[in-house]
Motif scaffolding. Structure first.
Motif, PDB file in Angstrom:
ATOM      1  N   ARG A   9       0.838  -1.202   0.000  1.00 44.00           N
ATOM      2  CA  ARG A   9       0.000   0.000   0.000  1.00 44.00           C
ATOM      3  C   ARG A   9       0.874   1.254   0.000  1.00 44.00           C
ATOM      4  NH1 ARG A   9      -3.076   0.324   5.138  1.00 44.00           N
ATOM      5  NH2 ARG A   9      -3.576  -1.796   4.560  1.00 44.00           N
ATOM      6  N   LEU A  10       1.870   1.268   0.882  1.00 41.74           N
ATOM      7  CA  LEU A  10       2.762   2.425   0.938  1.00 41.74           C
ATOM      8  C   LEU A  10       3.531   2.589  -0.371  1.00 41.74           C
ATOM      9  CD1 LEU A  10       4.155   2.079   4.575  1.00 41.74           C
ATOM     10  CD2 LEU A  10       2.885   4.022   3.675  1.00 41.74           C
ATOM     11  N   ARG A  13       1.193   3.889  -3.172  1.00 43.54           N
ATOM     12  CA  ARG A  13       0.781   5.284  -2.960  1.00 43.54           C
ATOM     13  C   ARG A  13       1.957   6.241  -3.090  1.00 43.54           C
ATOM     14  NH1 ARG A  13      -3.536   4.896   2.039  1.00 43.54           N
ATOM     15  NH2 ARG A  13      -4.929   3.398   1.056  1.00 43.54           N
ATOM     16  N   ASN A  14       3.117   5.821  -2.622  1.00 49.97           N
ATOM     17  CA  ASN A  14       4.278   6.698  -2.767  1.00 49.97           C
ATOM     18  C   ASN A  14       4.650   6.874  -4.224  1.00 49.97           C
ATOM     19  OD1 ASN A  14       5.310   7.812  -0.247  1.00 49.97           O
ATOM     20  ND2 ASN A  14       5.441   5.676   0.391  1.00 49.97           N
ATOM     21  N   LEU A  17       2.313   9.240  -5.705  1.00 50.68           N
ATOM     22  CA  LEU A  17       2.476  10.602  -5.186  1.00 50.68           C
ATOM     23  C   LEU A  17       3.197  11.486  -6.205  1.00 50.68           C
ATOM     24  CD1 LEU A  17       1.715  11.854  -2.441  1.00 50.68           C
ATOM     25  CD2 LEU A  17       4.051  11.430  -1.690  1.00 50.68           C
ATOM     26  N   HIS A  18       4.035  10.867  -7.038  1.00 49.96           N
ATOM     27  CA  HIS A  18       4.756  11.620  -8.079  1.00 49.96           C
ATOM     28  C   HIS A  18       4.447  10.965  -9.423  1.00 49.96           C
ATOM     29  CE1 HIS A  18       7.057  13.814  -5.072  1.00 49.96           C
ATOM     30  NE2 HIS A  18       7.181  12.670  -4.439  1.00 49.96           N
ATOM     31  N   ASP A 305      13.423  12.228  -0.767  1.00 51.83           N
ATOM     32  CA  ASP A 305      12.177  12.975  -0.523  1.00 51.83           C
ATOM     33  C   ASP A 305      11.571  12.616   0.829  1.00 51.83           C
ATOM     34  OD1 ASP A 305      12.157  14.314  -2.827  1.00 51.83           O
ATOM     35  OD2 ASP A 305      10.537  13.190  -3.802  1.00 51.83           O
ATOM     36  N   ARG A 306      11.803  11.397   1.268  1.00 55.17           N
ATOM     37  CA  ARG A 306      11.037  10.879   2.411  1.00 55.17           C
ATOM     38  C   ARG A 306      11.903  10.573   3.629  1.00 55.17           C
ATOM     39  NH1 ARG A 306       9.142   6.243  -1.069  1.00 55.17           N
ATOM     40  NH2 ARG A 306       8.381   5.262   0.824  1.00 55.17           N
ATOM     41  N   GLU A 309      10.095  11.130   6.738  1.00 52.72           N
ATOM     42  CA  GLU A 309       9.047  10.131   6.938  1.00 52.72           C
ATOM     43  C   GLU A 309       9.647   8.817   7.443  1.00 52.72           C
ATOM     44  OE1 GLU A 309       5.646  10.340   4.199  1.00 52.72           O
ATOM     45  OE2 GLU A 309       6.155   8.252   3.741  1.00 52.72           O
ATOM     46  N   MET A 326      10.375  -2.333   2.943  1.00 52.95           N
ATOM     47  CA  MET A 326       9.414  -1.382   2.384  1.00 52.95           C
ATOM     48  C   MET A 326       9.941  -0.793   1.067  1.00 52.95           C
ATOM     49  SD  MET A 326       7.765   1.644   4.653  1.00 52.95           S
ATOM     50  CE  MET A 326       7.341   0.556   5.988  1.00 52.95           C
TER      51      MET A 326
END
Lengths: 419, 242
Positions: A9-10, A13-14, A17-18, A305-306, A309, A326
């Motif tokens: 899922r991450l 979605r990541n 995101l771009h 970028d993360r 996070e 991940m």
């Protein structure tokens, strides 16, 4: 595989995101994989085409010679009588057809010129089931019944000798006992195969005539029985070649014969296989490099970028290995999307041209020299797909390792201070 | 002081402090200077406390909070949390310890931006292995508790700063940690929102008994604390109830 759901899922979605960055990477991956899939299919199609043409044009899948003939190419090293072998050849599973030949180097003389030739005495009926020589007739016709003094020659040789259909040709060659023998033949047909050795040198005559001319007929017959230099075998498929070699070698052990596969007969054929292998490795290396470059760039940008996070996740109790996993999953997702798209594109192109062929007729002369048909039919094999897929995954894993390793090593407190 | 000599104080119920810090020191080295961030910090924090760690910028609040949260390691000293000598834990064990015993609220970038409010709250529960339906139920309950009912599906960029901090509070509390550590939680909020957030955290402390340690130099936060720990030059110079 714990927490794979959240990783997927991450990851998805990541990537979403771009969309522009992800889209460009996926597109580049897809085009790269598609091109390489198509190239692999072309290579496999080419190689299959070359093998088939090489084998079916003249050589056959296997040949049986008297021991020593393959090295000496002297007619003295011949099989004196093939009758004891016939029952085994007729009953051997995996053999589609077989024929006999007498091969001997000689000299052809016509009214205006002489030329060195390769005389091949063939069984006109059996030959048609083994080779495509009869299909290459460009003028005249194949051997008819009771045409003991007919010959069919290559078109380039015909030009060199300045002979045409119906013209006389005197052939001279050494018999097994060393005597020089000559015989008169009349041109009944001209062949054009595109293969230089065939068109320049080949002179076909009936096997029975060759036996009588060269003194190789068994006593008391008109050449129907006697000696040959080659037994040429057409197998049901390439997969039968090795088993047949083993089986026939065992069956004819102690008879002073040797069983040779098509790749044993012509060193160039072996080199083609090696070239195909080298080409495959080059393609795989390019796949890995393409995937590595594209994915590494994207994943490093994503990682930078993360950083905060990842620091937050680490602070919340996400372990280093979980952060590593991940990022690796995100990489796998990226490569799967791009790879799948590439496979679909490359697979479609391969299937389309596999069906209708890719016309490269403008290179026909060069192709025919290599036993290649000018219409190429790419062949997408399971092995080819598996190789590309494996290379893409290896590339993705290598590309994903560094960003994932960096993310896993982040100190949460330090990462969260990153600007 | 209840710290045992070997640094492995046992959990003996509410009489034993939740946190025992002894002579914690932390130095940072830059190219030419050495900065003393913590200089022998000693203090106890009791279960159920709602304490504010106050002090000017650079006094060492965040460094101390990071060490208490096992996000950083001191150069010297002893630290016992929930009966564990956390300084003896490996990196992986510390991550696991944080997961099982701690909740965090940071000044900014508190949430995972690609997850909804509900998913952010449920994230820690998922790492803990709580079943999907159960963790979503807990997340929704806590989002309602912090006043975000109806906003569960919103992503962080669809929430205001105050709402994002409330999600962080819900996440910190959803896993029922031993302690919630908050680093300048009101710093990026206007005074009204900051005050509301502090009231929310204090209400949860009183209602649930969750221990809070909040590092802040915001007067609103300091006023809300039941206990004030004043830091100056890397030391706790004053600890009193208010």
């Amino acid at each position: 595989m714990k927490h794979v759901g959240i990783y997927l899922r991450l990851g998805l979605r990541n990537l979403w995101l771009h969309p522009a960055r992800t889209g460009l990477t996926v597109l580049a991956l897809a085009v790269g994989i598609a091109a390489l899939t198509f190239l692999t299919a072309m290579n496999d199609g080419w190689m299959q085409n070359i093998r088939e043409n090489f084998v079916l044009t003249e050589v056959g899948h296997l040949q049986i010679h008297a021991r020593g003939f393959e090295q000496s190419h002297k007619i003295r090293d011949h099989i004196p009588d093939t009758r004891p072998l016939k029952s085994r050849l007729d009953s051997e599973p995996g053999i589609l057809a077989w024929t006999e030949r007498i091969r001997v180097s000689g000299l052809a003389s016509a009214a205006g010129a002489n030329a060195g030739v390769l005389v091949s005495g063939i069984d006109p009926l059996r030959e048609r089931k083994v080779s495509r020589l009869a299909d290459f007739i460009s003028q005249g016709r194949w051997f008819g019944l009771d045409e003991a003094h007919a010959t069919i020659i290559g078109d380039v040789l015909a030009e060199r000798l300045e002979v045409g259909l119906g013209d006389k040709l005197v052939l001279m060659a050494a018999a097994p006992n060393g005597d020089i023998m000559s015989e008169v033949f009349r041109v009944r047909g001209v062949i054009h195969s595109g293969v230089m050795d065939i068109d320049n040198l080949l002179t076909l005559i009936p096997l029975a005539s060759a036996r009588k001319w060269l003194g190789m007929a068994t006593a008391g017959n008109g050449g129907e029985y006697g000696g040959v230099t080659d037994i040429v075998i057409r197998a049901d498929s390439f997969a039968d070649v090795n088993p047949l070699k083993q089986s026939l070698s065992a069956a004819f052990a102690g008879q002073d014969l040797e069983v040779l596969r098509w790749m044993d007969i012509d060193p160039m054929a072996e080199q083609w296989s090696q070239f195909a292998d080298a080409y495959t490795w080059i393609v795989l290396a390019v796949v890995i490099l393409v995937v590595l470059a594209e994915v590494l760039n994207t994943m490093l940008m994503s990682m930078h970028d993360r950083i905060r996070e990842f620091g937050l996740m680490g602070a919340l109790g996400t372990g280093a290995m979980q952060l590593f996993a991940m990022l690796m999953w995100e990489t796998v997702i990226l490569v799967c999307i791009g790879g799948l798209l590439g496979f679909v594109m490359g697979g479609w192109a391969s299937a389309y041209y596999g069906e209708y062929g890719l016309d490269l007729s403008r290179f026909a002369t060069a192709f025919s020299f290599m036993y290649m048909s000018p219409i190429v039919h790419p062949q997408l094999t399971f092995d080819g797909c598996a190789r590309i897929l494996g290379a893409a995954i290896i590339g993705a894993m290598i590309a994903g390792l560094y960003p994932a390793w960096k993310a896993a090593r982040l100190e949460p407190a330090v990462a969260m201070r990153e600007i | 002081m209840n710290a045992s000599d070997n640094g492995t104080a046992s959990m003996e119920g509410w009489d034993s402090p939740l946190i025992q810090a002894r002579d914690l020191s932390r130095h940072f080295h830059s190219s030419q200077v050495e900065v003393v961030a913590l200089d022998g910090v000693n203090f106890d924090l009791q279960h159920g406390a709602f304490s504010v760690l106050a002090g000017r910028s650079g006094s060492g609040k965040t460094t101390l909070l990071n060490i208490l949260g096992t996000l950083d390691m001191p150069d010297a000293g002893a630290l016992n949390i929930s009966g564990r000598d956390v300084l003896k834990l490996s990196t992986a064990e510390r991550a696991d310890f944080r997961l099982m015993h701690m909740g965090f609220i940071f000044q900014a970038y508190n949430l995972i931006r690609v997850l909804s409010a509900r998913e952010n709250v449920a994230y820690v529960l998922q790492l803990r292995g709580v079943a999907r339906d159960e963790r979503l139920r807990i997340a929704d309950t806590w989002l309602a508790e912090v006043g975000l009912e109806g906003l569960e599906s919103r992503r962080p960029d669809q929430l205001s700063g105050g709402q994002q901090q409330r999600v962080a509070v819900a996440r910190a509390l959803a896993s029922e940690p031993d302690i919630v550590l908050a680093d300048e939680p009101t710093a990026n909020l206007d005074s009204h929102t900051g005050e509301a957030l502090m009231q929310l955290m204090r209400a949860l402390n009183e209602k649930r008994g969750t221990t809070f340690l909040i590092a802040s130099h915001d007067p609103v936060a300091m006023d809300a604390g039941k206990e004030l720990l004043m830091m100056e030059d890397g030391r706790i110079v004053e600890q009193h109830r208010q």
